[in-house]
Design an enzyme around this catalytic site. Sequence first.
Site, short mmCIF file in Angstrom:
data_model
loop_
_atom_site.label_atom_id
_atom_site.label_comp_id
_atom_site.label_asym_id
_atom_site.label_seq_id
_atom_site.Cartn_x
_atom_site.Cartn_y
_atom_site.Cartn_z
N HIS A 168 130.83 72.42 74.82
CA HIS A 168 130.17 71.72 75.92
C HIS A 168 131.18 71.15 76.93
CE1 HIS A 168 130.67 67.99 73.35
NE2 HIS A 168 130.89 67.46 74.52
N ASP A 172 129.41 74.35 68.73
CA ASP A 172 130.09 73.59 69.80
C ASP A 172 131.60 73.69 69.71
OD1 ASP A 172 129.94 72.22 72.15
OD2 ASP A 172 129.87 70.24 71.25
N SER A 209 135.56 64.18 73.48
CA SER A 209 135.03 65.49 73.11
C SER A 209 136.12 66.54 73.04
CB SER A 209 133.99 65.96 74.12
OG SER A 209 132.71 65.60 73.73
#
Length: 487
Positions: free
Chosen positions: A121, A151, A226
């Site tokens: 993402h 992911d 992230s």
Amino acid sequence: MTKRLNPQKSALAGALVLALPILAPAQTAAPSSNPVQPATREAQALPSLAPLVESVKGAVVNVDVQAKASRSEGFGQDNPLFDRFFGNGGGGQGQRREQLRQGAGSGFIIDPKGLVLTNNHVIEGAVTIRVRMDDGRSFDAKIVGRDPLTDVALIQLQGKVENLPFVKLGDSDALRVGDWLLAIGNPFGLASSVSSGILSARARDIHSGPYDDFLQTDAAINPGNSGGPLFNMKGEVVGINTAIVGGGTGIGFAVPSNMVKALLPQLEKDGAVTRAWLGIGIQDLTGDLAKAMSLPVNEGAIVSQVNDNSPAGKAGMRADDVIVAIDGRKVGSGGELTRTVALKKPGTTSVLDVFRDGKRQELKVQLGTRPDLEGVSVRQRRGGDEETEQSSKARVGVSLSNVDPRIVERTGLTSTQGALVTDVLPGSPAERAELEPGMVVVEVDRKPVRNAEELAKLIRKASPGSTLLLRVETPGGGRFLRALRVP
């Protein structure tokens, strides 16, 4: 105004006070050459994490992305409880400018050639990717491979790549709840931020995808973390920081390193992940269900549905079979079975131990290739992301996806292969050809079309002014011809 405290010093001072003897006013304490040490002194003298941080921090990078402002592919779409920490997707730092979003995530170098792991993402829909290192260097990067369902993404630094620090993936299965962990990343744009904590739990299913198996930690991770690494005390990466509980503190989730290691060869070689498939619906076996079914076990996966012409169906599997092992490995739940099968190679033969009518038996199943149930494969090819969809949409005004078996069941379609029409632009060649959302293109010029990518490729290669003869299936099972003129 904030008040800063040194908890180590405060706790130690308290211990010293409690350790002092109570003396009469007229007495003085005799000097001692061996003063009594507080019982908590050893506990307070924790080793510094600075050497560990210094040894690995150089391999942790900032990932700056300018990307198409699009909806996430398959990860965490339907679970508002959990936030991803990049851009507009999860409490992020991004902003929209002319249909583009900009954001800063994290990543880490795993190879001196410049391979970097991060989250899907973070780089999803990327137009440009710029990677900044702790030593001040920066590089453009390109996408090597990505897997929306876990992911995970792999990118490659471009240009003059030399003398790069890198870190190794460790064994996430060796972690125990309570083990110390270290997170490094780019939270809120604060580069190279370090936090520590412990492993809070394993095998968390946060309902973000079919292969959830997250590590949970209380190490501070926030928007911008992230794709950053979660280290064990050996300096090995045991997870990729991926999600947090929305509005919560001290609850973060990371993709286990062992799952990442299993995906890496395909990501590097093929740019995407192909998974094996049984073709069944499953649910967890509980103690109550085991008792009701007169089973001697209370862990496993109950087969709730067997798809027609699926690998499991061809092997003779039935509804209400209970799978307790695959290739000798115990199956504790439906999710564990799903993850185990997914990591196997399509076409291989597996042995399933099942209970049927209370009796244990073995079934040999030749595993198939998992279909694109989430509709993501058409947009996950190397270097192109949404190239397939965008090319067909730009040229003839049609958006395409692979056929989802669930849509087949719901709409009465009979085709399980083909290119599903998901959108048609008004006034486009596709609209003039009477294509409509919900139709499935099964043939082009009387040759079968297996998926959306095949049709998009034919559209790209078609000569200007040519006409493609399409055979389409409509909801309900009717088949018709359509003439698509390519401008």
